[in-house]
Design a protein around this motif. Structure first.
Motif, PDB file in Angstrom:
ATOM      1  N   ARG A 210      -9.148   0.433  62.499  1.00 37.81           N
ATOM      2  CA  ARG A 210      -7.882   0.392  63.098  1.00 37.81           C
ATOM      3  C   ARG A 210      -6.766   1.042  62.000  1.00 37.81           C
ATOM      4  O   ARG A 210      -5.768   1.782  62.290  1.00 37.81           O
ATOM      5  CB  ARG A 210      -7.465  -1.104  63.118  1.00 37.81           C
ATOM      6  N   GLU A 211      -6.878   0.702  60.575  1.00 42.18           N
ATOM      7  CA  GLU A 211      -5.975   1.282  59.419  1.00 42.18           C
ATOM      8  C   GLU A 211      -6.075   2.728  59.640  1.00 42.18           C
ATOM      9  O   GLU A 211      -5.060   3.399  59.233  1.00 42.18           O
ATOM     10  CB  GLU A 211      -6.378   0.639  58.157  1.00 42.18           C
ATOM     11  N   ASN A 212      -7.076   3.349  59.682  1.00 38.44           N
ATOM     12  CA  ASN A 212      -7.284   4.712  59.677  1.00 38.44           C
ATOM     13  C   ASN A 212      -6.470   5.356  60.928  1.00 38.44           C
ATOM     14  O   ASN A 212      -5.760   6.512  60.731  1.00 38.44           O
ATOM     15  CB  ASN A 212      -8.981   5.203  59.790  1.00 38.44           C
ATOM     16  N   TYR A 213      -6.659   4.799  62.048  1.00 39.02           N
ATOM     17  CA  TYR A 213      -5.885   5.337  63.282  1.00 39.02           C
ATOM     18  C   TYR A 213      -4.376   5.169  63.125  1.00 39.02           C
ATOM     19  O   TYR A 213      -3.615   5.951  63.497  1.00 39.02           O
ATOM     20  CB  TYR A 213      -6.342   4.579  64.541  1.00 39.02           C
ATOM     21  N   ARG A 214      -3.878   3.956  62.515  1.00 40.95           N
ATOM     22  CA  ARG A 214      -2.664   3.752  62.141  1.00 40.95           C
ATOM     23  C   ARG A 214      -2.046   4.691  61.237  1.00 40.95           C
ATOM     24  O   ARG A 214      -0.917   5.333  61.198  1.00 40.95           O
ATOM     25  CB  ARG A 214      -2.406   2.244  61.730  1.00 40.95           C
ATOM     26  N   THR A 215      -2.756   5.143  60.071  1.00 40.13           N
ATOM     27  CA  THR A 215      -2.547   6.041  59.371  1.00 40.13           C
ATOM     28  C   THR A 215      -2.424   7.629  59.733  1.00 40.13           C
ATOM     29  O   THR A 215      -1.340   8.257  59.537  1.00 40.13           O
ATOM     30  CB  THR A 215      -3.529   6.183  57.886  1.00 40.13           C
ATOM     31  N   GLN A 216      -3.179   7.826  60.583  1.00 42.98           N
ATOM     32  CA  GLN A 216      -2.988   9.196  61.497  1.00 42.98           C
ATOM     33  C   GLN A 216      -1.891   9.057  62.517  1.00 42.98           C
ATOM     34  O   GLN A 216      -1.083  10.227  62.462  1.00 42.98           O
ATOM     35  CB  GLN A 216      -4.614   9.384  62.220  1.00 42.98           C
ATOM     36  N   THR A 217      -1.597   8.246  62.922  1.00 44.48           N
ATOM     37  CA  THR A 217      -0.351   7.962  63.855  1.00 44.48           C
ATOM     38  C   THR A 217       0.782   7.916  63.131  1.00 44.48           C
ATOM     39  O   THR A 217       1.788   8.924  63.193  1.00 44.48           O
ATOM     40  CB  THR A 217      -0.231   6.774  64.561  1.00 44.48           C
ATOM     41  N   ALA A 218       0.780   7.512  61.766  1.00 52.60           N
ATOM     42  CA  ALA A 218       2.145   7.664  60.991  1.00 52.60           C
ATOM     43  C   ALA A 218       2.008   9.001  60.358  1.00 52.60           C
ATOM     44  O   ALA A 218       3.393   9.622  60.221  1.00 52.60           O
ATOM     45  CB  ALA A 218       1.941   6.643  59.738  1.00 52.60           C
ATOM     46  N   MET A 219       1.028   9.772  59.746  1.00 51.19           N
ATOM     47  CA  MET A 219       1.041  10.810  59.499  1.00 51.19           C
ATOM     48  C   MET A 219       1.612  11.927  60.574  1.00 51.19           C
ATOM     49  O   MET A 219       2.306  12.775  60.324  1.00 51.19           O
ATOM     50  CB  MET A 219      -0.074  11.424  58.833  1.00 51.19           C
ATOM     51  N   GLY A 220       1.339  11.912  61.862  1.00 53.31           N
ATOM     52  CA  GLY A 220       1.718  12.686  62.814  1.00 53.31           C
ATOM     53  C   GLY A 220       3.277  12.446  63.209  1.00 53.31           C
ATOM     54  O   GLY A 220       3.804  13.293  63.322  1.00 53.31           O
ATOM     55  N   GLU A 221       3.510  11.366  63.004  1.00 56.40           N
ATOM     56  CA  GLU A 221       5.085  10.906  63.066  1.00 56.40           C
ATOM     57  C   GLU A 221       6.026  11.519  62.033  1.00 56.40           C
ATOM     58  O   GLU A 221       7.027  12.144  62.024  1.00 56.40           O
ATOM     59  CB  GLU A 221       5.443   9.580  63.150  1.00 56.40           C
TER      60      GLU A 221
ATOM     61  N   GLN B  59       6.223  15.522  62.496  1.00 51.15           N
ATOM     62  CA  GLN B  59       6.971  15.687  63.588  1.00 51.15           C
ATOM     63  C   GLN B  59       8.570  15.600  62.775  1.00 51.15           C
ATOM     64  O   GLN B  59       9.358  16.451  63.191  1.00 51.15           O
ATOM     65  CB  GLN B  59       7.051  14.437  64.568  1.00 51.15           C
ATOM     66  N   LEU B  60       8.892  14.650  62.054  1.00 51.51           N
ATOM     67  CA  LEU B  60      10.250  14.377  61.537  1.00 51.51           C
ATOM     68  C   LEU B  60      10.435  15.504  60.596  1.00 51.51           C
ATOM     69  O   LEU B  60      11.480  15.956  60.480  1.00 51.51           O
ATOM     70  CB  LEU B  60      10.169  12.869  60.818  1.00 51.51           C
ATOM     71  N   GLN B  61       9.494  15.912  59.761  1.00 52.34           N
ATOM     72  CA  GLN B  61       9.660  16.623  58.866  1.00 52.34           C
ATOM     73  C   GLN B  61       9.930  18.324  59.490  1.00 52.34           C
ATOM     74  O   GLN B  61      10.673  19.155  59.078  1.00 52.34           O
ATOM     75  CB  GLN B  61       8.312  17.198  57.811  1.00 52.34           C
ATOM     76  N   ARG B  62       9.520  18.509  60.839  1.00 51.37           N
ATOM     77  CA  ARG B  62       9.372  19.511  61.525  1.00 51.37           C
ATOM     78  C   ARG B  62      11.090  19.528  62.072  1.00 51.37           C
ATOM     79  O   ARG B  62      11.905  20.573  62.126  1.00 51.37           O
ATOM     80  CB  ARG B  62       8.652  19.891  62.780  1.00 51.37           C
ATOM     81  N   GLU B  63      11.507  18.356  62.660  1.00 45.46           N
ATOM     82  CA  GLU B  63      12.747  18.269  63.090  1.00 45.46           C
ATOM     83  C   GLU B  63      13.574  18.287  61.947  1.00 45.46           C
ATOM     84  O   GLU B  63      14.955  19.089  62.058  1.00 45.46           O
ATOM     85  CB  GLU B  63      13.197  16.803  63.476  1.00 45.46           C
ATOM     86  N   ILE B  64      13.560  18.114  60.826  1.00 49.91           N
ATOM     87  CA  ILE B  64      14.193  18.040  59.564  1.00 49.91           C
ATOM     88  C   ILE B  64      14.547  19.807  59.286  1.00 49.91           C
ATOM     89  O   ILE B  64      15.575  20.122  58.871  1.00 49.91           O
ATOM     90  CB  ILE B  64      14.007  17.051  58.193  1.00 49.91           C
ATOM     91  N   ALA B  65      13.368  20.237  59.082  1.00 49.11           N
ATOM     92  CA  ALA B  65      13.385  21.649  58.852  1.00 49.11           C
ATOM     93  C   ALA B  65      14.517  22.539  60.061  1.00 49.11           C
ATOM     94  O   ALA B  65      15.060  23.361  59.693  1.00 49.11           O
ATOM     95  CB  ALA B  65      12.163  22.421  58.923  1.00 49.11           C
ATOM     96  N   GLY B  66      14.253  22.158  61.316  1.00 48.41           N
ATOM     97  CA  GLY B  66      14.867  22.911  62.384  1.00 48.41           C
ATOM     98  C   GLY B  66      16.345  22.484  62.063  1.00 48.41           C
ATOM     99  O   GLY B  66      17.427  23.287  62.257  1.00 48.41           O
ATOM    100  N   LEU B  67      16.760  21.293  61.763  1.00 44.39           N
ATOM    101  CA  LEU B  67      18.014  20.935  61.611  1.00 44.39           C
ATOM    102  C   LEU B  67      18.688  21.789  60.369  1.00 44.39           C
ATOM    103  O   LEU B  67      20.034  22.139  60.422  1.00 44.39           O
ATOM    104  CB  LEU B  67      18.297  19.386  61.303  1.00 44.39           C
ATOM    105  N   ARG B  68      17.937  21.737  59.099  1.00 51.51           N
ATOM    106  CA  ARG B  68      18.338  22.594  58.139  1.00 51.51           C
ATOM    107  C   ARG B  68      18.665  24.070  58.445  1.00 51.51           C
ATOM    108  O   ARG B  68      19.632  24.580  58.070  1.00 51.51           O
ATOM    109  CB  ARG B  68      17.288  22.343  56.827  1.00 51.51           C
ATOM    110  N   GLU B  69      17.891  24.462  59.423  1.00 51.77           N
ATOM    111  CA  GLU B  69      17.994  25.919  59.747  1.00 51.77           C
ATOM    112  C   GLU B  69      19.248  26.065  60.432  1.00 51.77           C
ATOM    113  O   GLU B  69      20.068  26.961  60.220  1.00 51.77           O
ATOM    114  CB  GLU B  69      16.807  26.252  60.555  1.00 51.77           C
TER     115      GLU B  69
END
Length: 113
Positions: A22-33, A36-46
């Motif tokens: 369960r912790e492995n899947y929670r970690t993978q989900t958090a890393m995916g989120e 996604q936030l880092q991509r959004e931040i990069a787009g906003l900086r651009e």
């Protein structure tokens, strides 16, 4: 007694395996989120970089001077000179109202006008 200990150990190992799964899947989900936030931040900086470039382009001194000349009749803007700027200490601000004076009983009475 020995079989009960083995059964308890097997159940503990199975419980820990389930928890780790369960912790492995929670970690993978958090890393995916997070990605996604880092991509959004990069787009906003651009976008911010583009907006800053547009702002710099629109605030070119030649362009602003031309706009002032075109709209002089309506705006009557003139260049600022050094004599037009004064120190804030030279401005006379209105005095604050006087505090009310206490009467004989000690209550505050508003000043009469």
């Amino acid at each position: 007694m020995r079989s009960l200990t083995y059964l308890a150990c097997v159940l503990i190992v199975m419980g820990l395996a389930f928890w780790a799964y369960r912790e492995n899947y929670r970690t993978q989900t958090a890393m995916g989120e997070m990605s996604q936030l880092q991509r959004e931040i990069a787009g906003l900086r651009e976008d911010l970089g583009v907006l800053r470039a547009e702002w710099a382009y629109l605030n070119r001194p030649e362009r602003l001077r031309e706009l002032v000349n075109l709209n002089f009749d309506r705006l009557q803007l003139i260049p600022q000179e050094s004599g037009q700027v004064i120190d804030l200490g030279n401005i006379d601000y209105p005095k604050p109202p006087a505090p009310p004076e206490p009467d004989e009983e000690g209550a505050n009475v508003a000043p009469e006008e």
